[in-house]
Design a protein around this motif. Structure first.
Motif, PDB file in Angstrom:
ATOM      1  N   ASP A   1       0.703  -1.215  -0.046  1.00  0.00           N
ATOM      2  CA  ASP A   1       0.005  -0.120   0.127  1.00  0.00           C
ATOM      3  C   ASP A   1       0.980   1.182   0.089  1.00  0.00           C
ATOM      4  O   ASP A   1       2.048   1.254  -0.135  1.00  0.00           O
ATOM      5  N   GLU A   2       0.175   2.329   0.225  1.00  0.00           N
ATOM      6  CA  GLU A   2       1.024   3.614  -0.036  1.00  0.00           C
ATOM      7  C   GLU A   2       2.086   3.824   1.117  1.00  0.00           C
ATOM      8  O   GLU A   2       2.928   4.432   0.686  1.00  0.00           O
ATOM      9  N   GLN A   3       2.243   3.134   2.269  1.00  0.00           N
ATOM     10  CA  GLN A   3       3.178   3.135   3.078  1.00  0.00           C
ATOM     11  C   GLN A   3       4.560   2.884   2.426  1.00  0.00           C
ATOM     12  O   GLN A   3       5.545   3.326   2.665  1.00  0.00           O
ATOM     13  N   PHE A   4       4.438   1.815   1.486  1.00  0.00           N
ATOM     14  CA  PHE A   4       5.728   1.334   0.893  1.00  0.00           C
ATOM     15  C   PHE A   4       6.128   2.280   0.199  1.00  0.00           C
ATOM     16  O   PHE A   4       7.248   2.562   0.012  1.00  0.00           O
ATOM     17  N   ASN A   5       5.383   3.337  -0.547  1.00  0.00           N
ATOM     18  CA  ASN A   5       5.668   4.254  -1.427  1.00  0.00           C
ATOM     19  C   ASN A   5       6.575   5.530  -0.418  1.00  0.00           C
ATOM     20  O   ASN A   5       7.748   5.917  -0.853  1.00  0.00           O
ATOM     21  N   GLN A   6       5.800   5.523   0.585  1.00  0.00           N
ATOM     22  CA  GLN A   6       6.588   6.579   1.640  1.00  0.00           C
ATOM     23  C   GLN A   6       7.760   6.103   2.137  1.00  0.00           C
ATOM     24  O   GLN A   6       8.743   6.843   2.305  1.00  0.00           O
TER      25      GLN A   6
ATOM     26  N   GLY B   1       1.617  -3.948  13.197  1.00  0.00           N
ATOM     27  CA  GLY B   1       2.238  -2.601  13.524  1.00  0.00           C
ATOM     28  C   GLY B   1       3.512  -2.767  12.430  1.00  0.00           C
ATOM     29  O   GLY B   1       3.768  -1.741  11.488  1.00  0.00           O
ATOM     30  N   SER B   2       4.338  -3.714  12.272  1.00  0.00           N
ATOM     31  CA  SER B   2       5.520  -3.681  11.528  1.00  0.00           C
ATOM     32  C   SER B   2       4.941  -4.146  10.186  1.00  0.00           C
ATOM     33  O   SER B   2       5.787  -3.637   9.240  1.00  0.00           O
ATOM     34  N   SER B   3       4.206  -4.738   9.913  1.00  0.00           N
ATOM     35  CA  SER B   3       3.448  -5.222   8.531  1.00  0.00           C
ATOM     36  C   SER B   3       3.070  -3.762   7.977  1.00  0.00           C
ATOM     37  O   SER B   3       3.296  -3.302   6.491  1.00  0.00           O
ATOM     38  N   SER B   4       2.225  -3.088   8.676  1.00  0.00           N
ATOM     39  CA  SER B   4       1.807  -1.648   8.159  1.00  0.00           C
ATOM     40  C   SER B   4       2.893  -0.730   8.029  1.00  0.00           C
ATOM     41  O   SER B   4       2.844   0.048   7.017  1.00  0.00           O
ATOM     42  N   SER B   5       3.982  -0.800   8.663  1.00  0.00           N
ATOM     43  CA  SER B   5       5.090   0.257   8.682  1.00  0.00           C
ATOM     44  C   SER B   5       5.619   0.044   7.348  1.00  0.00           C
ATOM     45  O   SER B   5       6.371   0.980   6.840  1.00  0.00           O
ATOM     46  N   ILE B   6       5.693  -1.230   6.873  1.00  0.00           N
ATOM     47  CA  ILE B   6       6.692  -1.353   5.510  1.00  0.00           C
ATOM     48  C   ILE B   6       5.726  -1.379   4.355  1.00  0.00           C
ATOM     49  O   ILE B   6       6.018  -1.535   3.235  1.00  0.00           O
ATOM     50  N   GLY B   7       4.249  -1.438   4.643  1.00  0.00           N
ATOM     51  CA  GLY B   7       3.292  -1.382   3.621  1.00  0.00           C
ATOM     52  C   GLY B   7       2.760  -2.712   3.424  1.00  0.00           C
ATOM     53  O   GLY B   7       2.306  -2.855   2.118  1.00  0.00           O
ATOM     54  N   ALA B   8       2.987  -3.651   4.060  1.00  0.00           N
ATOM     55  CA  ALA B   8       2.566  -5.010   3.659  1.00  0.00           C
ATOM     56  C   ALA B   8       1.106  -5.276   4.068  1.00  0.00           C
ATOM     57  O   ALA B   8       0.839  -5.882   5.016  1.00  0.00           O
ATOM     58  N   HIS B   9       0.320  -4.800   3.211  1.00  0.00           N
ATOM     59  CA  HIS B   9      -1.025  -4.612   3.269  1.00  0.00           C
ATOM     60  C   HIS B   9      -1.818  -5.855   3.511  1.00  0.00           C
ATOM     61  O   HIS B   9      -2.685  -5.994   4.354  1.00  0.00           O
ATOM     62  N   ARG B  10      -1.756  -6.770   2.850  1.00  0.00           N
ATOM     63  CA  ARG B  10      -2.244  -8.308   3.183  1.00  0.00           C
ATOM     64  C   ARG B  10      -2.012  -8.875   4.347  1.00  0.00           C
ATOM     65  O   ARG B  10      -2.875  -9.510   5.153  1.00  0.00           O
ATOM     66  N   VAL B  11      -0.791  -8.600   4.683  1.00  0.00           N
ATOM     67  CA  VAL B  11      -0.334  -9.338   5.770  1.00  0.00           C
ATOM     68  C   VAL B  11      -1.139  -8.472   7.310  1.00  0.00           C
ATOM     69  O   VAL B  11      -1.768  -8.908   8.146  1.00  0.00           O
ATOM     70  N   GLN B  12      -1.124  -7.090   6.835  1.00  0.00           N
ATOM     71  CA  GLN B  12      -1.974  -6.162   8.019  1.00  0.00           C
ATOM     72  C   GLN B  12      -3.410  -6.770   8.076  1.00  0.00           C
ATOM     73  O   GLN B  12      -3.783  -6.807   9.098  1.00  0.00           O
ATOM     74  N   LYS B  13      -4.055  -6.941   7.096  1.00  0.00           N
ATOM     75  CA  LYS B  13      -5.572  -7.063   6.954  1.00  0.00           C
ATOM     76  C   LYS B  13      -5.829  -8.519   7.652  1.00  0.00           C
ATOM     77  O   LYS B  13      -6.621  -8.793   8.555  1.00  0.00           O
ATOM     78  N   VAL B  14      -4.934  -9.718   7.410  1.00  0.00           N
ATOM     79  CA  VAL B  14      -4.956 -10.942   8.212  1.00  0.00           C
ATOM     80  C   VAL B  14      -4.738 -10.636   9.804  1.00  0.00           C
ATOM     81  O   VAL B  14      -5.463 -11.388  10.434  1.00  0.00           O
ATOM     82  N   CYS B  15      -3.942  -9.781  10.058  1.00  0.00           N
ATOM     83  CA  CYS B  15      -3.547  -9.555  11.424  1.00  0.00           C
ATOM     84  C   CYS B  15      -4.865  -8.815  12.035  1.00  0.00           C
ATOM     85  O   CYS B  15      -5.217  -9.287  13.199  1.00  0.00           O
TER      86      CYS B  15
END
Length: 151
Positions: A25-30, A84-98
Motif C-alpha cells: 500500500d501507500e506506506q511502501f511508497n513513503q 504494526g510492523s507489516s503496516s510500517s512497510i506497507g505489507a497490506h495483505r499481512v496487515q489485513k489478516v492480523c
C-alpha cells in the motif's frame, strides 16, 4: 542500454502489480521516498528487519498457540506487533489478516486463531518472495549501469 530500459520497465510493471494485487500500500511508497543517495539501501535494510522480526513473531505465535492453556493476551500482543510492523512497510495483505487474527484473540477463539496463523504465514511468505524479487530486479538494474526509475 536496451536491456536496462527493459529491466526498468519490468520493475515499474512489477511494482504496479504488487499494489494492484494488494500486497503493498501507500506506506511502501513513503518508505521508498525516505531513501536517497546518502542511504541507498534504506528500503532493503528496513524490509530485512521486518523479515527478521516477522520470523521471530511467527515462531512466538506458533508456540503460544500450542500451549494447553493459551494466553490470548500474549497472542494478541504478538499479533498487534506483527500488524504494526507489516503496516510500517506497507505489507497490506499481512496487515489485513492480523486484524482478523486480533478479533479471534479477543473472542478467545482457538480455531480462528490457528486458521489466521496459517493465513498470516501464507501472506507473509508471499509478500517476502515478492519483495525479494523486487530487490533482485533493482540489483540487476544497478549492476547493468542503470538507475532505478521513480515509482
Amino acid at each position: 542500454m536496451d536491456g536496462v530500459v527493459q529491466l526498468q520497465k519490468q520493475l515499474v510493471d512489477y511494482i504496479a502489480s504488487l499494489f494492484h494485487e494488494g500486497f503493498l500500500d501507500e506506506q511502501f511508497n513513503q518508505l521508498q521516498q525516505l531513501q536517497d543517495e546518502s542511504n541507498p539501501d534504506f528500503v532493503v535494510e528496513v524490509v530485512s528487519l521486518f523479515f527478521e522480526d516477522s520470523e521471530r513473531l511467527l515462531n512466538e505465535l506458533a508456540k503460544a498457540l500450542e500451549q494447553k492453556t493459551i494466553d490470548f493476551r500474549k497472542v494478541d500482543a504478538h499479533v498487534h506487533q506483527f500488524k504494526g510492523s507489516s503496516s510500517s512497510i506497507g505489507a497490506h495483505r499481512v496487515q489485513k489478516v492480523c486484524i482478523a487474527f486480533r478479533n479471534y484473540c479477543e473472542e478467545q477463539n482457538v480455531e480462528g486463531c490457528l486458521k489466521c496463523l496459517q493465513q498470516v504465514k501464507h501472506e507473509y511468505s508471499l509478500v517476502r518472495n515478492k519483495l525479494e524479487t523486487l530487490f533482485q530486479l533493482e540489483k540487476q538494474i544497478i549492476a547493468a549501469g542503470g538507475s532505478l526509475p521513480a515509482t
